[in-house]
Design an enzyme around this catalytic site. Structure first.
Site, PDB file in Angstrom:
ATOM      1  N   HIS A 120       0.819  -1.213   0.000  1.00  0.00           N
ATOM      2  CA  HIS A 120       0.000   0.000   0.000  1.00  0.00           C
ATOM      3  C   HIS A 120       0.852   1.261   0.000  1.00  0.00           C
ATOM      4  O   HIS A 120       2.064   1.209   0.199  1.00  0.00           O
ATOM      5  CB  HIS A 120      -1.006   0.003   1.153  1.00  0.00           C
ATOM      6  N   CYS A 142       2.477  -4.908   6.794  1.00  0.00           N
ATOM      7  CA  CYS A 142       2.318  -4.665   5.359  1.00  0.00           C
ATOM      8  C   CYS A 142       3.628  -4.171   4.745  1.00  0.00           C
ATOM      9  O   CYS A 142       4.611  -3.950   5.440  1.00  0.00           O
ATOM     10  CB  CYS A 142       1.223  -3.622   5.121  1.00  0.00           C
TER      11      CYS A 142
END
Length: 167
Positions: A120, A142
């Site tokens: 992301h 992440c």
């Protein structure tokens, strides 16, 4: 029967918007390779690195993800299997963690493996500029990129692409 045809058309339209194909002048991306120790993400086509980006990882970057909440980024082979526009992190592409090995390891330890591991972008935050996030490991597991890099990745990497995450 009409409703079935409408659902089929809607699904096809949604899939075509979710994963844009590479332009004809670009080589297709076969694999995304993340090397955690280097904080690098490489786009690979036929064993050739086409482009590399700097990434940020989980707050505990050393070692493979073992359980939900351990703040580690997974290691292993996965797929980029869907994407979304994220209110918090701009663009986001889902990584198919946990795989069978991750699930079995967590089950043996009696813990949840976790989920929702994404590639992301960086939050748009008035107090902290983008470069602040880009210079440290800040996610909960992440893999984060600068927003310009994430837009480039989004346009070049289709859903269904293999992602390998190495230590």
């Amino acid at each position: 029967m009409r409703w079935l045809f409408a659902v089929f058309c809607f699904s096809l339209a949604t899939l075509s918007l979710a994963s844009p194909p590479p332009t004809s002048t670009e080589k297709p991306i076969d694999k995304v390779l993340v090397i955690k120790s280097e904080r690098k993400l490489h786009l690979i086509s036929r064993n050739e690195t086409l482009k590399s980006y700097r990434v940020s990882l989980g707050k505990q970057p050393v070692g493979a993800k073992e359980r939900e909440g351990d703040l580690r980024t997974p290691e292993g082979f996965y797929w980029i299997n869907w994407r979304k526009i994220s209110d918090k992190y701009n663009l986001a592409m889902h990584i198919s963690y946990p795989n069978a090995r991750d699930s079995e390891r967590a089950r043996a330890q009696g813990v949840k493996p976790g989920n929702m591991i994404m590639l992301h972008g960086t939050p748009v935050d008035e107090e902290y500029p983008e470069w602040f996030f880009h210079t440290l490991d800040w996610t909960e597991g992440c893999i984060a990129l600068k927003n310009d890099d994430m837009r480039d990745l989004w346009s070049r990497v289709p859903d269904g692409t293999l992602i390998e995450i190495r230590p």
